[in-house]
Design an enzyme around this catalytic site. Structure first.
Site, PDB file in Angstrom:
ATOM      1  N   THR A 142      10.202  24.106   8.961  1.00 14.05           N
ATOM      2  CA  THR A 142       9.139  23.954   9.477  1.00 14.05           C
ATOM      3  C   THR A 142       8.330  23.967   9.322  1.00 14.05           C
ATOM      4  OG1 THR A 142       9.129  24.719  12.203  1.00 14.05           O
ATOM      5  CG2 THR A 142       9.562  25.563  10.570  1.00 14.05           C
ATOM      6  N   ASP A 144       6.353  23.748  12.005  1.00 11.80           N
ATOM      7  CA  ASP A 144       6.204  24.458  13.431  1.00 11.80           C
ATOM      8  C   ASP A 144       5.385  26.158  13.049  1.00 11.80           C
ATOM      9  OD1 ASP A 144       7.000  22.288  14.648  1.00 11.80           O
ATOM     10  OD2 ASP A 144       8.947  23.382  15.422  1.00 11.80           O
ATOM     11  N   ARG A 179     -16.866   8.667  25.127  1.00 10.47           N
ATOM     12  CA  ARG A 179     -15.982   9.595  25.278  1.00 10.47           C
ATOM     13  C   ARG A 179     -14.894  10.887  25.007  1.00 10.47           C
ATOM     14  NH1 ARG A 179     -13.187   3.894  22.918  1.00 10.47           N
ATOM     15  NH2 ARG A 179     -13.774   2.012  24.136  1.00 10.47           N
ATOM     16  N   ARG A 283      -9.310   8.595  26.405  1.00 11.58           N
ATOM     17  CA  ARG A 283      -8.382   8.182  25.106  1.00 11.58           C
ATOM     18  C   ARG A 283      -7.146   9.569  24.882  1.00 11.58           C
ATOM     19  NH1 ARG A 283      -9.519   2.844  24.131  1.00 11.58           N
ATOM     20  NH2 ARG A 283     -10.918   1.837  25.947  1.00 11.58           N
ATOM     21  N   HIS A 289       4.940  11.867  14.533  1.00 13.48           N
ATOM     22  CA  HIS A 289       5.273  12.205  12.888  1.00 13.48           C
ATOM     23  C   HIS A 289       4.932  11.639  12.494  1.00 13.48           C
ATOM     24  CE1 HIS A 289       9.291  12.028  15.957  1.00 13.48           C
ATOM     25  NE2 HIS A 289       9.767  12.775  15.543  1.00 13.48           N
ATOM     26  N   ARG A 292       4.806  14.655   9.906  1.00 14.20           N
ATOM     27  CA  ARG A 292       5.975  15.418   9.223  1.00 14.20           C
ATOM     28  C   ARG A 292       6.299  14.509   7.861  1.00 14.20           C
ATOM     29  NH1 ARG A 292      10.614  16.434  12.816  1.00 14.20           N
ATOM     30  NH2 ARG A 292      11.459  15.303  12.237  1.00 14.20           N
TER      31      ARG A 292
HETATM   32  O1  F6P Z   1      11.090  21.495  14.648  1.00  6.95           O
HETATM   33  C1  F6P Z   1      10.034  20.243  13.688  1.00  6.95           C
HETATM   34  C2  F6P Z   1       9.241  18.917  15.228  1.00  6.95           C
HETATM   35  O2  F6P Z   1       8.848  17.929  14.459  1.00  6.95           O
HETATM   36  C3  F6P Z   1       8.922  19.927  16.267  1.00  6.95           C
HETATM   37  O3  F6P Z   1       7.252  19.947  15.852  1.00  6.95           O
HETATM   38  C4  F6P Z   1       8.683  18.619  17.423  1.00  6.95           C
HETATM   39  O4  F6P Z   1       9.068  18.871  18.112  1.00  6.95           O
HETATM   40  C5  F6P Z   1      10.662  17.850  16.104  1.00  6.95           C
HETATM   41  O5  F6P Z   1      10.635  18.638  15.487  1.00  6.95           O
HETATM   42  C6  F6P Z   1      10.828  16.620  16.602  1.00  6.95           C
HETATM   43  O6  F6P Z   1      12.505  16.034  16.784  1.00  6.95           O
HETATM   44  P1  F6P Z   1      12.333  14.703  16.285  1.00  6.95           P
HETATM   45  O7  F6P Z   1      11.706  14.140  15.008  1.00  6.95           O
HETATM   46  O8  F6P Z   1      13.708  15.122  16.304  1.00  6.95           O
HETATM   47  O9  F6P Z   1      12.124  13.853  17.291  1.00  6.95           O
END
Ligand code: F6P
Length: 365
Positions: A142, A144, A179, A283, A289, A292
């Site tokens: 994860t 997170d 800003r 802003r 994502h 990720r």
């Molecule tokens: O658990 C990983 C995560 O990227 C979280 O930080 C985020 O809240 C969630 O998944 C977003 O999920 P999805 O890709 O389904 O929008």
């Protein structure tokens, strides 16, 4: 549970993707084939593929060049649960326990054990399959950083670096234009990405789920900086942050996923308040994502590789129902249920929070 010798294993990735998944798959395949002479089946698209019998051979040549690649070559989903799976009956979609199919498909492909790479949702399913008699081991993932059973999960370091780079970039434009810049980052119900990227990037305000914030404190910090001759500020807000006495902001629901709630939107609310109360142009950037995707950092590649090799070692030692974890400097293992029990949040009495306060960062309380 069968005690037949292990000759063939399968691997799947479940839940949201994160940088380092491919590095785990590569390490699993290399360790299994080179060290133990096993064959490996890759299951496509998480538990959905296990139910729909979508498996393909993973030989060493299939994992060449994937160490540094983001995403997962196997595909993933956070919707499919074999114990609660959509099937069509008389033209109607109904949810059924189809976990027997998972066992049948493992048997059709001659698979002796399964490695599940996933977060709390996928590991919960892995535990249920283990309870039902499947030989399963887990690899936690994860971005997170919120699994209490391990010191670290791969993906977090990459997400942290992406968020830090974003803050660096926002700083130069914030200063030039005088800003206030609000950066909303992921992390679900834990504030790790926010507080660590905020510290690394020199944010002025950091709002995390663990500390419900007061808007007047946020505004006071921005005005204090302006009065000191710094008419710009950087506010990092975790997607799970909420005002004192207020609610977490939900962007959408993804039914059928382990936690259907998808957070998002708090950055816009904070920005509107700051602009309204200070008159300073404010802003918002929602990093989303981007956190990720992309190339994993060296730390995440190394951890992924150690976890992948460690997971195959667990299989060969017969330590089913366990998952690899990091404890201090060493890769060890714990029962999977420990991984899914408790959320790791930012400790309020820890030195991370204290250091932030000591150098003048406002945490909104
Ligand atoms: O658990 C990983 C995560 O990227 C979280 O930080 C985020 O809240 C969630 O998944 C977003 O999920 P999805 O890709 O389904 O929008």
């Amino acid at each position: 549970m069968s005690s037949s010798p292990i000759r063939r294993i399968a691997v799947l990735t479940g839940g949201g993707d994160c940088p380092g998944l491919n590095a785990v798959i590569r390490a699993v395949v290399k360790t299994a084939t080179r060290e133990f002479g096993l064959t490996v089946a890759g299951i496509e698209n998480g538990f959905g593929g296990l139910i729909q019998n979508r498996m393909r051979e993973l030989a060493a040549r299939d994992v060449f060049g994937i160490l540094s690649r983001g995403g997962t070559i196997l595909g993933t989903t956070n919707r499919d649960n074999p114990f609660h799976f959509p099937v069509e009956i008389d033209g109607q979609k109904v949810m059924r326990d189809v976990s027997d199919r998972a066992f049948e498909n493992m048997s059709i492909h001659g698979v002796d054990a399964l490695i599940v790479i996933g977060g709390d949702g996928s590991l919960t399913i892995a535990k249920e399959l283990f309870d039902k008699g499947m030989r399963v081991v887990g690899v936690p993932k994860t971005i997170d950083h919120d699994l209490s059973a391990t010191d670290a999960t791969f993906g977090f370091d990459t997400a942290l670096n992406t968020a830090t780079e974003a803050i660096d970039r926002l700083h130069t434009t914030a200063e030039s234009h005088h800003r206030v810049m609000v950066l909303e980052v992921m992390g679900r119900y834990a504030g790790w990405i926010a507080i660590e990227s905020g510290l690394a990037g020199g944010a002025d305000v950091i709002l995390i789920p663990e500390i419900p914030f007061r808007m007047d404190r946020v505004v006071a910090k921005v005005l204090e900086r302006r009065d000191e001759g710094k008419p710009f500020s950087i506010i990092v807000v975790a997607e799970g942050a909420k005002p004192l006495g207020g609610e977490i902001v939900v962007k959408r629901r993804v039914e059928e996923s382990f936690d259907p709630v998808r957070l998002g939107g708090i950055g816009n609310l904070v920005a509107a308040e700051v602009e309204g109360q200070t008159g300073m142009e404010t802003r918002v950037t929602v990093l989303g994502h981007l956190q990720r995707g992309g190339t994993p950092t060296a730390f995440d590649r190394i951890l992924s590789t150690r976890y992948g090799a460690g997971a195959v070692n667990l299989v060969m030692e017969g330590r089913f129902g366990e998952m690899v974890c990091l404890r201090g400097p060493a890769v060890e293992s714990v029962p999977i249920e420990q991984a899914i029990g408790e959320l790791r949040t930012v400790p309020l009495d820890g030195d991370m929070v204290r250091s932030a306060r000591q150098i003048g960062i406002a945490l909104g309380d």
